[in-house]
Design a protein around this motif. Structure first.
Motif, mmCIF file in Angstrom:
data_model
loop_
_atom_site.group_PDB
_atom_site.id
_atom_site.type_symbol
_atom_site.label_atom_id
_atom_site.label_comp_id
_atom_site.label_asym_id
_atom_site.label_seq_id
_atom_site.Cartn_x
_atom_site.Cartn_y
_atom_site.Cartn_z
ATOM 1 N N GLU A 163 -70.504 58.516 -19.159
ATOM 2 C CA GLU A 163 -69.935 59.142 -17.973
ATOM 3 C C GLU A 163 -70.373 60.592 -17.843
ATOM 4 N N LEU A 164 -70.863 60.946 -16.660
ATOM 5 C CA LEU A 164 -71.307 62.308 -16.362
ATOM 6 C C LEU A 164 -70.307 63.049 -15.492
ATOM 7 N N ALA A 165 -69.627 62.322 -14.611
ATOM 8 C CA ALA A 165 -68.655 62.949 -13.710
ATOM 9 C C ALA A 165 -67.705 61.889 -13.192
ATOM 10 N N ARG A 166 -66.501 62.332 -12.842
ATOM 11 C CA ARG A 166 -65.505 61.446 -12.244
ATOM 12 C C ARG A 166 -64.517 62.305 -11.458
ATOM 13 N N PHE A 167 -64.227 61.878 -10.232
ATOM 14 C CA PHE A 167 -63.212 62.580 -9.465
ATOM 15 C C PHE A 167 -62.475 61.614 -8.548
ATOM 16 N N SER A 168 -61.293 62.020 -8.141
ATOM 17 C CA SER A 168 -60.420 61.183 -7.324
ATOM 18 C C SER A 168 -60.787 61.302 -5.851
ATOM 19 N N LEU A 169 -61.029 60.162 -5.207
ATOM 20 C CA LEU A 169 -61.268 60.173 -3.773
ATOM 21 C C LEU A 169 -59.966 60.370 -3.007
ATOM 22 N N ASP A 170 -58.851 59.980 -3.621
ATOM 23 C CA ASP A 170 -57.557 60.198 -2.965
ATOM 24 C C ASP A 170 -57.323 61.695 -2.753
ATOM 25 N N GLU A 171 -57.722 62.500 -3.735
ATOM 26 C CA GLU A 171 -57.582 63.951 -3.588
ATOM 27 C C GLU A 171 -58.587 64.494 -2.575
ATOM 28 N N ALA A 172 -59.808 63.940 -2.608
ATOM 29 C CA ALA A 172 -60.829 64.405 -1.661
ATOM 30 C C ALA A 172 -60.431 64.089 -0.227
ATOM 31 N N PHE A 173 -59.761 62.949 -0.021
ATOM 32 C CA PHE A 173 -59.389 62.527 1.323
ATOM 33 C C PHE A 173 -57.978 62.957 1.712
#
Length: 271
Positions: A163-173
């Motif tokens: 894994e290089l990166a991970r983020f929440s789309l719920d937070e982005a949206f």
């Protein structure tokens, strides 16, 4: 693949001019494209190719698979997920480069269920891959308070699966009008930002998960929806937008520039 046989340039055109344009499109395609059947190296018989995308001149396909597994006691379980296939032009076959096995944990005794699945991806030239991970949790142990939670994450892994990166789309949206945004496909713009296609829009985010812009592709109030999208080698996006009515429907091919957020209607296609 977009069919242009029944399409004409936007604007009025005589029947004779329309027939000439149709013939020109058909002649051009028949001289350039030929049909060839390819086999994948997947062992599953129950597998179907869903999408194709071109990245740096290489074709990649997504294929959903399903298989039955028997253990030593003849107990049957089932496995499903998404395969990422890469076209090997020299050998004329599809090679599986990544398998995302869905996690389906159904605990009837405790009245809970946990599921994880990948439905969209974007492969990079360096062998790494971005993908959208949907995580669902259900709890019906309390009959009067059914609980359901859905999370969407965007993950970046290298060619070895690290894994290089991970983020929440719920937070982005967060803050968007839609309570729930389902990502159907992932593309990349000319600046290296990720373009996430949803039902009728593109959400452009940077590689840190910051939402940069939202670009509507179709109008819900006008009975329109995006059927499919594809990217050209130059980085433009082509979207097939369907407009439906009580008696008939039509299809519009739109060319989208993700940098400016502007698009133009290329063809109007009547059913």
């Amino acid at each position: 693949v977009f069919s242009l046989a029944a399409c004409a340039k936007s604007g009025e055109m005589s029947e004779k001019e329309l027939e000439k344009k149709r013939a020109a499109k058909l002649t051009k395609l028949s001289n350039v494209y030929t049909m060839e059947y390819l086999k994948s190296d997947s062992e599953e018989k129950d597998s179907s190719i869903d999408r194709v995308k071109i990245v740096d001149g290489t074709a990649y396909f997504s294929a959903y698979y399903w298989k039955e597994i028997k253990d030593s006691n003849d107990e049957v379980s089932y496995e499903n997920g998404l395969d990422v296939l890469k076209l090997n032009e020299q050998e004329g076959k599809l090679e599986r480069i990544r398998r995302f096995t869905a996690k389906n944990n159904y605990d009837e005794a405790n009245s809970v269920s946990d599921n994880e699945s990948v439905n969209a991806f974007y492969p990079m030239a360096d062998g790494s891959i971005w993908y959208n991970l949907a995580i669902n949790h259900s709890d019906w142990s309390d009959e009067e308070n059914y609980f359901y939670e859905n999370k969407m994450e965007l993950v970046h892994e290298d060619a070895s699966g690290n894994e290089l990166a991970r983020f929440s789309l719920d937070e982005a949206f967060s803050g968007e009008e839609d309570d729930y945004v389902y990502v159907e496909d992932i593309l990349m713009d000319k600046s290296g930002n990720l373009a996430l296609q949803t039902y009728n829009s593109f959400y452009v985010v940077d590689t840190n998960g910051k939402l940069l812009k939202k670009i509507p592709l179709a109008d819900d109030d006008a009975n329109q929806y995006v059927n499919t999208v594809t990217a050209t080698p130059s980085g433009d996006i082509l979207a097939l937008v369907v407009q439906y009515g009580e008696d008939d429907s039509s299809r519009m091919i739109k060319k989208l520039d993700l940098e400016s957020g502007k698009f133009e209607d290329l063809f109007d296609c009547k059913d």
